[in-house]
Scaffold this motif. Sequence first.
Motif, PDB file in Angstrom:
ATOM      1  N   GLY A  25       3.920  14.371 -34.671  1.00  0.00           N
ATOM      2  CA  GLY A  25       3.927  14.315 -33.212  1.00  0.00           C
ATOM      3  C   GLY A  25       5.294  14.000 -32.629  1.00  0.00           C
ATOM      4  O   GLY A  25       5.393  13.392 -31.570  1.00  0.00           O
ATOM      5  N   CYS A  26       6.354  14.465 -33.289  1.00  0.00           N
ATOM      6  CA  CYS A  26       7.702  14.132 -32.797  1.00  0.00           C
ATOM      7  C   CYS A  26       8.059  14.927 -31.548  1.00  0.00           C
ATOM      8  O   CYS A  26       8.868  14.489 -30.747  1.00  0.00           O
ATOM      9  CB  CYS A  26       8.748  14.359 -33.887  1.00  0.00           C
ATOM     10  N   GLY A  27       7.502  16.110 -31.398  1.00  0.00           N
ATOM     11  CA  GLY A  27       7.783  16.926 -30.210  1.00  0.00           C
ATOM     12  C   GLY A  27       8.943  17.887 -30.383  1.00  0.00           C
ATOM     13  O   GLY A  27       9.327  18.571 -29.433  1.00  0.00           O
ATOM     14  N   ALA A  28       9.522  17.980 -31.590  1.00  0.00           N
ATOM     15  CA  ALA A  28      10.651  18.898 -31.787  1.00  0.00           C
ATOM     16  C   ALA A  28      10.217  20.347 -31.539  1.00  0.00           C
ATOM     17  O   ALA A  28      11.000  21.155 -31.027  1.00  0.00           O
ATOM     18  CB  ALA A  28      11.220  18.753 -33.198  1.00  0.00           C
ATOM     19  N   MET A  30       8.046  21.367 -29.349  1.00  0.00           N
ATOM     20  CA  MET A  30       7.987  21.571 -27.900  1.00  0.00           C
ATOM     21  C   MET A  30       9.371  21.861 -27.335  1.00  0.00           C
ATOM     22  O   MET A  30       9.557  22.744 -26.498  1.00  0.00           O
ATOM     23  CB  MET A  30       7.430  20.317 -27.205  1.00  0.00           C
ATOM     24  N   VAL A  31      10.345  21.066 -27.803  1.00  0.00           N
ATOM     25  CA  VAL A  31      11.710  21.231 -27.291  1.00  0.00           C
ATOM     26  C   VAL A  31      12.290  22.560 -27.765  1.00  0.00           C
ATOM     27  O   VAL A  31      12.887  23.313 -26.985  1.00  0.00           O
ATOM     28  CB  VAL A  31      12.599  20.051 -27.738  1.00  0.00           C
ATOM     29  N   ARG A  56       2.333  22.529 -26.584  1.00  0.00           N
ATOM     30  CA  ARG A  56       2.145  21.141 -26.155  1.00  0.00           C
ATOM     31  C   ARG A  56       1.432  20.387 -27.273  1.00  0.00           C
ATOM     32  O   ARG A  56       0.465  20.891 -27.826  1.00  0.00           O
ATOM     33  CB  ARG A  56       1.321  21.103 -24.869  1.00  0.00           C
ATOM     34  N   VAL A  57       1.946  19.198 -27.588  1.00  0.00           N
ATOM     35  CA  VAL A  57       1.355  18.430 -28.681  1.00  0.00           C
ATOM     36  C   VAL A  57       0.446  17.351 -28.096  1.00  0.00           C
ATOM     37  O   VAL A  57       0.872  16.557 -27.251  1.00  0.00           O
ATOM     38  CB  VAL A  57       2.443  17.783 -29.565  1.00  0.00           C
TER      39      VAL A  57
ATOM     40  N   LEU B  91      15.439  18.254 -37.641  1.00  0.00           N
ATOM     41  CA  LEU B  91      16.098  17.688 -36.466  1.00  0.00           C
ATOM     42  C   LEU B  91      15.052  16.991 -35.603  1.00  0.00           C
ATOM     43  O   LEU B  91      13.899  17.406 -35.554  1.00  0.00           O
ATOM     44  CB  LEU B  91      16.763  18.775 -35.621  1.00  0.00           C
ATOM     45  N   CYS B  92      15.487  15.959 -34.894  1.00  0.00           N
ATOM     46  CA  CYS B  92      14.590  15.304 -33.945  1.00  0.00           C
ATOM     47  C   CYS B  92      14.616  16.107 -32.636  1.00  0.00           C
ATOM     48  O   CYS B  92      15.461  16.994 -32.475  1.00  0.00           O
ATOM     49  CB  CYS B  92      15.049  13.870 -33.711  1.00  0.00           C
ATOM     50  N   PRO B  93      13.746  15.808 -31.681  1.00  0.00           N
ATOM     51  CA  PRO B  93      13.772  16.567 -30.416  1.00  0.00           C
ATOM     52  C   PRO B  93      15.123  16.480 -29.708  1.00  0.00           C
ATOM     53  O   PRO B  93      15.600  17.480 -29.158  1.00  0.00           O
ATOM     54  CB  PRO B  93      12.675  15.905 -29.590  1.00  0.00           C
ATOM     55  N   THR B  96      17.562  18.758 -31.334  1.00  0.00           N
ATOM     56  CA  THR B  96      17.201  20.158 -31.099  1.00  0.00           C
ATOM     57  C   THR B  96      17.796  20.671 -29.784  1.00  0.00           C
ATOM     58  O   THR B  96      17.984  21.869 -29.609  1.00  0.00           O
ATOM     59  CB  THR B  96      15.654  20.295 -31.078  1.00  0.00           C
ATOM     60  N   ARG B 238       3.009   5.980 -36.241  1.00  0.00           N
ATOM     61  CA  ARG B 238       2.880   7.344 -36.768  1.00  0.00           C
ATOM     62  C   ARG B 238       3.102   7.362 -38.271  1.00  0.00           C
ATOM     63  O   ARG B 238       2.489   8.160 -38.986  1.00  0.00           O
ATOM     64  CB  ARG B 238       3.865   8.257 -36.056  1.00  0.00           C
ATOM     65  N   VAL B 594       8.820  16.560 -23.418  1.00  0.00           N
ATOM     66  CA  VAL B 594       8.070  15.648 -24.288  1.00  0.00           C
ATOM     67  C   VAL B 594       7.679  14.388 -23.516  1.00  0.00           C
ATOM     68  O   VAL B 594       6.542  13.921 -23.603  1.00  0.00           O
ATOM     69  CB  VAL B 594       8.923  15.268 -25.521  1.00  0.00           C
ATOM     70  N   LEU B 600       2.294  12.573 -25.610  1.00  0.00           N
ATOM     71  CA  LEU B 600       2.805  11.951 -26.831  1.00  0.00           C
ATOM     72  C   LEU B 600       3.349  10.559 -26.601  1.00  0.00           C
ATOM     73  O   LEU B 600       3.267   9.700 -27.468  1.00  0.00           O
ATOM     74  CB  LEU B 600       3.905  12.812 -27.437  1.00  0.00           C
TER      75      LEU B 600
END
Lengths: 256, 687
Positions: A25-28, A30-31, A56-57, B91-93, B96, B238, B594, B600
Amino acid sequence: MSRAKEKPEGAPRYAMTIDLDKCTGCGACMVACAVENNVPPAQSGANDRNGTTLMRVYAMSNKQVYPHAKQVFVPMTCQQCEDPPCETVCPQNAVEYDWTTGIVAQIPVRCLGCRYCMVACPYHARAFNWWDPTWPEGMEATLNPDISTRSRGTAEKCNFCHHRRQLARERAVHEDREMCEDEYQPACVEACPVGAITFGNLEDPNSAVSKGFAKPEAFAFVEKLGTKPKIRYLSSQKWVHDMARSGVPGKEATNG
Amino acid sequence: MIVTRRHILKLLGGGAVGTIFSPIPWKLLRDSSVWTQNWSWLPVPQRGPVGSAYSACTLCPSGCGLKVRTIGGRPVLVNGISNTAWGKGGLCPAGTAIHQMPWHPAQLRSVKMRQSDGRFMEAKLDVALAAVAAAIKGANGTVAILDGRPGRLISGAYREFLAGKGVIVQPPSVARSSMKVLRSLFKEDPGPLAIDVDQVKTVVSFSASVLENFGQPGLLQQSPKKIRTIQFEAIQSRTALKADQWVPIKPGTEREIALGLANLLLKKGYAANWDEEDRTALEKICAEWTPSKVFAASGVDEATLTSVANTMEIGSTVVVAGPDAVGGPLAIEAEASIQTLNLLLGSVGQAIKPVKIAADDPAFGAIDAVETKDLTDVPAQSIEVLIIDMAMAGYALPWNLLADKLAPKALVVSLTPVLDDLAQHSQVVIPTALPFTTVQDIPGHPDFLRSVRMAQAFGAPADDALDPVDFLNRLGKILGINRDVTAADSLSELIEKQAEVLVNAKEGVVLQPKKDPADFDDIDEADELLKRFKRGACFVAAFGQIDTALKFSFDSLGIISDETKKHDFTMQLILTGGVERASLASRSPILSKVDQESGLNPFADGAHVNPETIANLALLPKKRWVVNTPEGSIKVQIRPDPTVPPGVILMSGAPNGPKPWDVANPVELASPGQKSWRIIPAVIKEA
């Protein structure tokens, strides 16, 4: 007319598996999706109901109490149904099933913004542009030229980054060779840091996605609707399968 | 035929009906939809030649390698590359979207100086520098530079600039604290230490976010071999959700569990080859922590504790307590107990040996003469001039952590690309370049691993953005300070010098994307190394072996520094994700997808409480409540969350939400020996 009759011989049928046991659920995704598809930053007042987000997560819980409470994160995007309800309701033919790829394509310029498709989609996987797309000054320079921006008043959804397939095909043609299937990967697949998303051709029995579909832990959300989604989720947890049978994750299932 | 009105009406009616069944209305609908989507104000993506380049992420100390897709030289997409010392390509958001950072809306475009009325006004660089120089000249107290990312080339320049004239201050670092505690377990200084994760098969984690923010995202998950993770944690983080085994514990009982595990490992003979005196000392401390006593203290039953101990094998298990992005370090006795497990398991068996350095090494800074202090060790009200460089720290440092250290009327200067919280409190703000607008050297984590990468420039910095090397040069010119080792006109020049040093030292390896690692037999010129850096290479210093004859000291295991029980607070507050997420400078606006458009991240003002606790305390979610702690209070909205343990308040920081330092003493952010910041005594009252 059934899809099988329309489908040219040898044409791929793209599909995806998403491993919920891996997704953190990190959202990478989505980005990456927003960056790849020229989706603008959230407008003031946008939320998880009206914001334009093609991927969308959601957090989905088993409704139990600590320490028996469990959660999974569910990346929810267009399920690329074989029988897409959004296609039949569109008065403008702005949604088309592409029988050469199996992708349910959205053609924004045809869209009138009636939002029938949003009502019809049982997965809440469609977004509506309530605002004109705007970026901070100068940031338009980072827009992806392979895809146009969409104006206010149009619906949109995930196209499996179809433009990436076009690019991969063009590259292959330019180099006088066949396109390899692994040359075409949607942005979310590339971006997932834990490798939870797998993408490929369902017609190839040896592809990772075909193998994923065949796993006992594979399931689709609300399968009883018969839309035949080409996205399968993987989970080893029984409660996830049970919940997926009855509904899709949404606001009621999130932390908020 | 006479044309009557009836004929005309029939014609019009028939025409209207016929038109409906013709393609005309559909064509009109379609065309009108197209027309209404072509407005001049809609951005049109620019076209240009397609290219690709390599770079590295500057947003946090992980420094992930990047492959950048460019259109006409503009970055439009980044992907991770897997050659980096810490990474497998995830990579993290934030990473990215790093390519959007050159157009950050909060970009600072001019020098600013605070006026007597408190407002910022634009100023000329010369005027600002003269003011800073005058303050340094006239300072009776300490002149300090706060280096938010030690180990960079500019860090060496800062050290040389201040040698004999001031101190370098390092902000709190959970990672550094952990390593400090580990080093304290040795009687003699063992030199640089690292936890060996290369051979790992099992990771036992005490509330560390090993499956989220541990090094590069996906580090453990993307490992070619299956790594088993066991998570001891009070809340269902998490990592706890994704771990192979999550063991829920009572908050703040990490020490008891670690000593219980140590007791079991000692009985299995894991310290058989230790010095007799060391083994006996540890056995004495651990003996009382029988599984039944551990159960009473922590809630971890005997069978679970024994089964975890049985999975812990020498040489293939590491135990981690940090770095943890979500909160502060554990209390020193808990951290020391956990690190003792690593000693028993032999997972501290590998030390990292710095490359041999020349006397004039700008890379790893032989300029050690200058005093370096942790911020927590700086005396109160002692700093008279403070220059802040926190742009690459990767997290937001609370202002009140600095404020206590400043003398009355101290001059604070911020070198920053955006007007962040620290800059808001400064008297002079000098704009620097945003990520991706200038070439940067990316050091590894100086507490674990010495490595070097290079970030490329893809956009132009703001007109007034100053290279920090240039800042030091100009300031040095006014003050008459010359630098020899780090003399250069720009950071790029220092990077070239560093390449020469690395090539001459001929130690370490160069990791390259899609290629085998190279050693310095292949790379004999600085230009060649620089070329490889531009193609995504990463230099990693050589590894060494720890001296196994070193003796241990377990004094810190017996200290109980936790003072939380003194307070009369009925609940425990656990803060998550507040510090990193608060850093404005490291977040592209697209991250709002996000933060704002998904479920989230819990709401900014949400205090998550178990439904049973809500019922027991009659906390009506519709009312406004206030969370009180010994160090502060904050208004919140109660949100029922079945994943939170009873009696616990879980709060998650968001960019505009509660900051951990609103309700906790920030000095405890990362200073071992203080009481833990992870668990804060609290109480909820009606607002």
